[in-house]
Write a protein that holds these residues in place. Structure first.
Motif, PDB file in Angstrom:
ATOM      1  N   GLY A   1       0.696  -1.657  -0.476  1.00 48.52           N
ATOM      2  CA  GLY A   1       0.117  -0.036  -0.023  1.00 48.52           C
ATOM      3  C   GLY A   1       1.019   0.896   0.413  1.00 48.52           C
ATOM      4  O   GLY A   1       0.269   2.091  -0.546  1.00 48.52           O
ATOM      5  N   GLY A   2       1.781   1.025   0.911  1.00 49.71           N
ATOM      6  CA  GLY A   2       2.428   2.681   0.674  1.00 49.71           C
ATOM      7  C   GLY A   2       2.945   3.276   1.949  1.00 49.71           C
ATOM      8  O   GLY A   2       3.354   4.965   1.539  1.00 49.71           O
TER       9      GLY A   2
ATOM     10  N   PRO B   1       1.343  -0.263  -4.190  1.00 50.97           N
ATOM     11  CA  PRO B   1       0.662   1.258  -4.167  1.00 50.97           C
ATOM     12  C   PRO B   1      -0.738   2.013  -3.469  1.00 50.97           C
ATOM     13  O   PRO B   1      -1.377   1.606  -4.658  1.00 50.97           O
ATOM     14  CB  PRO B   1       1.884   1.960  -5.297  1.00 50.97           C
ATOM     15  N   GLY B   2      -1.150   2.393  -3.090  1.00 47.70           N
ATOM     16  CA  GLY B   2      -2.250   3.311  -2.162  1.00 47.70           C
ATOM     17  C   GLY B   2      -3.161   1.984  -2.585  1.00 47.70           C
ATOM     18  O   GLY B   2      -4.751   1.854  -2.189  1.00 47.70           O
TER      19      GLY B   2
ATOM     20  N   ASP C   1      -1.584   9.021  -6.787  1.00 52.85           N
ATOM     21  CA  ASP C   1      -1.213  10.132  -6.910  1.00 52.85           C
ATOM     22  C   ASP C   1      -0.265  10.888  -5.769  1.00 52.85           C
ATOM     23  O   ASP C   1       0.969  11.887  -6.805  1.00 52.85           O
ATOM     24  CB  ASP C   1      -2.294  11.187  -7.154  1.00 52.85           C
ATOM     25  N   GLU C   2      -0.375  10.447  -4.695  1.00 53.15           N
ATOM     26  CA  GLU C   2       0.629  11.079  -4.013  1.00 53.15           C
ATOM     27  C   GLU C   2       2.102  10.557  -2.991  1.00 53.15           C
ATOM     28  O   GLU C   2       3.174  10.614  -3.744  1.00 53.15           O
ATOM     29  CB  GLU C   2      -0.364  11.735  -2.318  1.00 53.15           C
ATOM     30  N   LEU C   3       1.811   8.974  -3.905  1.00 53.04           N
ATOM     31  CA  LEU C   3       2.524   8.302  -4.083  1.00 53.04           C
ATOM     32  C   LEU C   3       3.737   7.731  -5.123  1.00 53.04           C
ATOM     33  O   LEU C   3       4.758   7.566  -4.884  1.00 53.04           O
ATOM     34  CB  LEU C   3       1.911   6.044  -3.679  1.00 53.04           C
TER      35      LEU C   3
ATOM     36  N   VAL D   1     -11.211   2.235  -3.936  1.00 50.82           N
ATOM     37  CA  VAL D   1      -9.464   2.408  -4.377  1.00 50.82           C
ATOM     38  C   VAL D   1      -9.551   1.786  -5.949  1.00 50.82           C
ATOM     39  O   VAL D   1     -10.230   1.019  -6.195  1.00 50.82           O
ATOM     40  CB  VAL D   1      -9.105   1.363  -3.433  1.00 50.82           C
ATOM     41  N   PRO D   2      -8.626   2.828  -5.756  1.00 47.61           N
ATOM     42  CA  PRO D   2      -8.722   2.152  -8.202  1.00 47.61           C
ATOM     43  C   PRO D   2      -8.042   1.012  -8.241  1.00 47.61           C
ATOM     44  O   PRO D   2      -6.841   0.941  -7.391  1.00 47.61           O
ATOM     45  CB  PRO D   2      -7.930   3.124  -8.028  1.00 47.61           C
ATOM     46  N   LEU D   3      -8.108   0.074  -9.212  1.00 50.21           N
ATOM     47  CA  LEU D   3      -7.388  -0.845  -8.762  1.00 50.21           C
ATOM     48  C   LEU D   3      -7.476  -1.058 -10.551  1.00 50.21           C
ATOM     49  O   LEU D   3      -8.173  -1.029 -11.570  1.00 50.21           O
ATOM     50  CB  LEU D   3      -8.727  -2.005  -9.160  1.00 50.21           C
ATOM     51  N   THR D   4      -6.163  -1.041 -10.112  1.00 48.30           N
ATOM     52  CA  THR D   4      -5.173  -0.229 -11.479  1.00 48.30           C
ATOM     53  C   THR D   4      -3.738  -0.915 -12.336  1.00 48.30           C
ATOM     54  O   THR D   4      -3.880  -1.951 -11.633  1.00 48.30           O
ATOM     55  CB  THR D   4      -5.252   1.448 -12.202  1.00 48.30           C
TER      56      THR D   4
END
Length: 365
Positions: free
Chosen positions: A127-128, A166-167, A175-177, A231-234
């Motif tokens: 996750g970060g 990440p995220g 976007d912040e990570l 949470v976006p799954l990308t």
């Protein structure tokens, strides 16, 4: 060849560590995964992490380090997923003992390094949130990551910090990570997930579940936790990045503040000062509330009716997937019923199961 992996936040990070080990190093090397015994309240009703005194059947690895084998058992009322992980995965799970603060965890790491002479040492975070400053409004669980980060920065051996998914923990926005992530080490695939897929059938980790789902090709928006975080799954979900360890410590205010702590109480005090809270306080409050919420048997018709309303509202929010923990809490069910709910839904609508997530469809399948 032995490799040491420190699961930064415990819980699902330990499961991810098993997957990452095989993905990066193959099946021949042996892994010792140093992790917290710190599970969600639906598994362990006692707030905070467990120590060696909370188990029977532990095995000595070093003076201050105990392994949790399959035959170990948590002493009631405590609970733990670690013995079952040890039974189902081929790795050795060693117990992080946070009772003596960062100095105690640093000592554990040093003893393991001396005992194992590992080929590599990785600090793994899903996750970060280990890269958080501490004042981010979305941050929920900084304490465990800060302790392991602070300890790894003081051990007299090279440690590589890896961030995967990440995220996906819903704590720091992707976007912040992005600007903090270093080189891409690996992108997880469905094949990489295979060794842990059976574990994710029962393990409650949402972040590692979404990590596995993205590695299997699932894309969309997943709603998680009791708060329903989207949470976006990308395509970035299954990536594994290296991050500079010293830069992470410089950024993480809590980790810097607790470098010389010798008790968990000290760590908590710094967390309240820097972050405005201790996540163990949150668990204490929630545990007290749960005591007054005894579980009742599942009512199949009532559950399916409530689920229909939840899914309709979720679709309107643009949600494509959710976790079984999220469904359990959205339907106001006791957390101990999560597995019963999961079996009910999967058996009734198997086409909506995007392992290990639940897919929100336009019409029930």
């Amino acid at each position: 060849m032995t490799r040491l992996i420190v699961a930064a936040g415990g819980g699902g990070d330990a499961v991810a560590a098993a997957m990452i080990h095989t993905a990066l190093y193959g099946d021949e090397d042996q892994a010792v995964i140093l992790t917290y015994a710190w599970d969600r309240l639906l598994i362990d009703p006692v707030p905070g992490p467990r120590g060696p005194a909370n188990f029977t059947g532990l095995q000595h690895l070093a003076s201050a380090v105990w392994a949790v084998p399959a035959e170990a058992r948590p002493i009631a009322p405590a609970g733990s997923t670690l013995p079952r992980l040890a039974a189902e995965l081929r790795h050795t799970f060693a117990l992080i003992d946070a009772r003596r603060g960062v100095e105690g965890v640093t000592r554990q790491l040093e003893e393991l390094v001396d005992h194992l002479s590992p080929e590599s040492i990785d600090l793994l975070d899903v996750g970060g949130d280990i890269l958080a400053r501490g004042d981010e409004p979305t941050l929920k669980s900084p304490l465990a990551d800060a302790v392991t980060l602070a300890a790894c920065c003081q051990v007299n051996a090279p440690v590589r910090l890896l961030v995967t998914g990440p995220g996906l923990d819903g704590e720091l926005p992707l976007d912040e990570l992005r600007g903090m992530l270093g080189p891409l080490i690996h992108t997880l695939t469905a094949k990489d997930v295979e060794p842990i897929l059976s574990v994710l059938e029962w393990h409650p980790s949402e972040a590692t579940g979404m990590l596995a789902a993205t590695a299997r090709g699932v894309r969309g928006t997943c709603e998680m936790r009791d708060a329903g975080l989207p949470v976006p799954l990308t395509d970035e979900g299954p990536t594994v990045h290296e991050v500079d360890l010293d830069e992470a410590l410089t950024r993480n205010q809590l980790a810097r503040a607790i470098l010389t702590t010798t008790t968990l109480d000290e760590v908590e005090a710094h967390s309240r000062e820097i972050c405005g809270y201790s996540e163990i306080d949150y668990e204490r409050n929630k545990a007290a509330w749960l005591k007054d919420q005894p579980p009742a048997p599942l009512d199949r018709e009532a559950v399916l009716s409530q689920l229909g309303r939840f899914e309709a509202e979720a679709r309107n929010r643009g949600v494509t997937h959710t976790t079984f923990r999220r469904i359990t809490e959205a339907l106001n069910l006791n957390g101990s019923l999560r597995e019963d709910l999961r079996q009910l839904l999967i058996n009734g609508r198997p086409n909506q199961y995007d392992a290990p997530l639940w897919r929100i469809t336009d019409t029930p399948e």
